[in-house]
Design a protein around this motif. Structure first.
Motif, PDB file in Angstrom:
ATOM      1  N   ASP A  93       0.781  -1.861  -0.062  1.00 52.56           N
ATOM      2  CA  ASP A  93      -0.122   0.150   0.151  1.00 52.56           C
ATOM      3  C   ASP A  93       0.705   1.180   0.386  1.00 52.56           C
ATOM      4  O   ASP A  93       0.442   2.039  -0.124  1.00 52.56           O
ATOM      5  N   THR A  94       1.800   1.034   0.509  1.00 50.98           N
ATOM      6  CA  THR A  94       3.057   2.453   1.151  1.00 50.98           C
ATOM      7  C   THR A  94       4.359   2.283   0.668  1.00 50.98           C
ATOM      8  O   THR A  94       4.578   1.232   0.356  1.00 50.98           O
ATOM      9  N   ARG A 178       1.007   6.432   1.002  1.00 50.67           N
ATOM     10  CA  ARG A 178       0.953   6.009   0.644  1.00 50.67           C
ATOM     11  C   ARG A 178       0.120   6.162  -1.017  1.00 50.67           C
ATOM     12  O   ARG A 178       1.254   7.126  -1.404  1.00 50.67           O
TER      13      ARG A 178
END
Length: 455
Positions: A93-94, A178
């Motif tokens: 996700d990041t 993010r």
């Protein structure tokens, strides 16, 4: 002379001081204290290893790597893939940030304005205790300057700096920025470049360039099985025993570990046998912490307090191992699942379905990620999908907000085929990440999805 009967049996009063009992007692004592030494000391040993690994920068450095030289910021340039082996249970996700900082003086971390984009920089001490959050939830997303202050520093700081005191002279910064599904990464690379780290004395020096520095090697290996204790003793030279733990640490002197180091020559054969058994069983004690520290919610292990361990040393050891860098529940929740609704181990030779009544309520975002059970790494698959989440393009959701996720090794058919989350051929587990969870999640009111095997 009158005699008195014992009200209760007392094994110590009736125990002969035989050589046999003394030997058994020495082994049991070394075993008990060895277990405590492992669960208490593992985070420090783990961090001593990690700070050396993460400052050992490969050439060329993979885009998924966040390694950087000592006292410098390292950013991953792409999301983690199955080829990224540095971090167990890495998210997809990041972009990760890592920095090992030796605080010979205060250091200033500058963060840019991220325009409400989720980011967080966690400040860990050498016991893998999360001492500060810098980021969207706690400090907002405007630009700011945060100064990391080592223990015992007596100077004064400029008023425009936010002071963050830490308890060890070396800290690990672990950050996340993010990335939306399918997003162009070039603007994020430009944003990453605006994060800076420099000594307080060099804050306004436009020509500042960090010195290339390396950390001294850990003690060399030995074939007697006691290297963990040697590494713990080495780590304690730079990281004194916290005051709260002095009484516990004093017990380890009976098998030769003191503030002066570790002397294995003092071990009797029974003590060595007990200590070796403790080092073999210590990881099991750490793993078992999940059973006592986590509650079960619809089959998911729901652990809290990852930034407030207190004296729960087994849990701290577990998190610093396979869940290194885990955060507290207000920042992120990490419900974990390794079995289906019948309690059977999740395995790629079966087909499963998760039925979400609604998307998880979060102020950040959520994702569901699958990992191989053996190496705890992301799962290679033909569609290069390593997670499913709130930003997944083409996610099939019904009008009432419900949706299903097929979880299997082969491509599925049916209404929710677009929601396929690929699984490996063998055993696996999954983590449902909930970034900045809302109150109904924290209170346990949100119903986590069951995992049903499809016959």
């Amino acid at each position: 002379m009158p005699t008195f009967a014992q009200a209760q049996p007392d094994a110590l009063l009736s125990m002969p001081t035989s050589q046999e009992n003394i030997a058994a007692g020495l082994e049991a004592d070394a075993y008990a204290n060895g277990i405590n030494a492992f669960t208490w000391g593992y985070p420090l040993v783990r961090m001593e290893r990690v700070i050396r690994e993460y400052t050992d920068v490969p050439n060329p450095r993979p885009d998924t790597s966040y390694r950087a030289p000592l006292n410098q910021l390292g950013w991953a340039k792409t999301l983690a893939t199955p080829a990224a082996k540095d971090m167990p249970t890495a998210n997809n996700d990041t972009l990760y940030l890592s920095s090992v900082v030796q605080l010979t003086e205060p250091y200033v971390l500058h963060v840019p304005d991220t325009a409400d984009r989720y980011y967080v920089v966690d400040v860990f001490n050498m016991w893998q205790e999360l001492q500060h959050y810098i980021g969207r939830r706690t400090t907002g997303t405007a630009a700011g300057d945060y100064v990391l202050v080592p223990p015992g520093w007596k100077g004064t700081l400029p008023k425009d700096l936010k002071r963050l005191d830490v308890s060890t002279k070396t800290v690990w910064l672990w950050g996340r920025l993010r990335v939306n599904d399918g997003e162009d990464l070039k603007p994020l690379h430009a944003l990453q470049a605006q994060f800076t780290l420099r000594p307080l004395s060099q804050r306004n020096n436009r020509d500042y360039k960090p010195k290339e520095q390396t950390l001294a090697a850990l003690p060399t290996g030995n074939d007697d099985g006691l290297d963990f204790i040697r590494e713990l003793a080495a780590g304690l030279k730079d990281n004194p025993v916290p005051a709260r733990d002095e009484a516990l640490f004093a017990q380890f002197g009976r098998f030769g570990l003191t503030e002066k180091g570790f002397d294995p020559s003092r071990l009797s054969p029974p003590q060595k046998a007990g200590l070796l058994k403790a080092l073999a069983d210590g990881p099991k004690v750490a793993v078992s912490a999940l059973a006592s520290a986590a509650t079960q919610r619809n089959g998911w292990a729901w652990a809290t307090g990852l930034d407030q361990f207190g004296a729960n040393y087994p849990l701290r050891a577990l998190v610093s191992g396979p869940y290194l860098g885990g955060q507290g529940e207000k920042e992120a929740m990490y419900p974990l699942r390794s079995t289906d609704a019948k309690g059977q181990q999740l395995s790629g030779d079966k087909h499963y379905v998760l039925r979400f009544k609604s998307a998880p309520p979060v102020d950040g975002f959520w994702s569901l990620t699958v990992y191989n059970a053996v190496d705890k790494m992301l799962v290679d698959n033909p569609i290069a999908r390593y997670k499913l989440g709130s930003d997944t393009q083409g996610l099939k959701v019904l009008a009432d907000g419900s949706f299903e996720v097929p979880l299997q090794a082969e491509k599925p058919d049916g209404e929710f085929a677009a929601n396929w989350l690929p699984a490996p051929k063998g055993p696996f587990y999954m983590i449902l990440r909930l970034y900045q969870p809302k109150s109904e999640v924290l209170a346990g009111k949100y119903e986590l999805p069951q995992v049903e095997a499809v016959e």
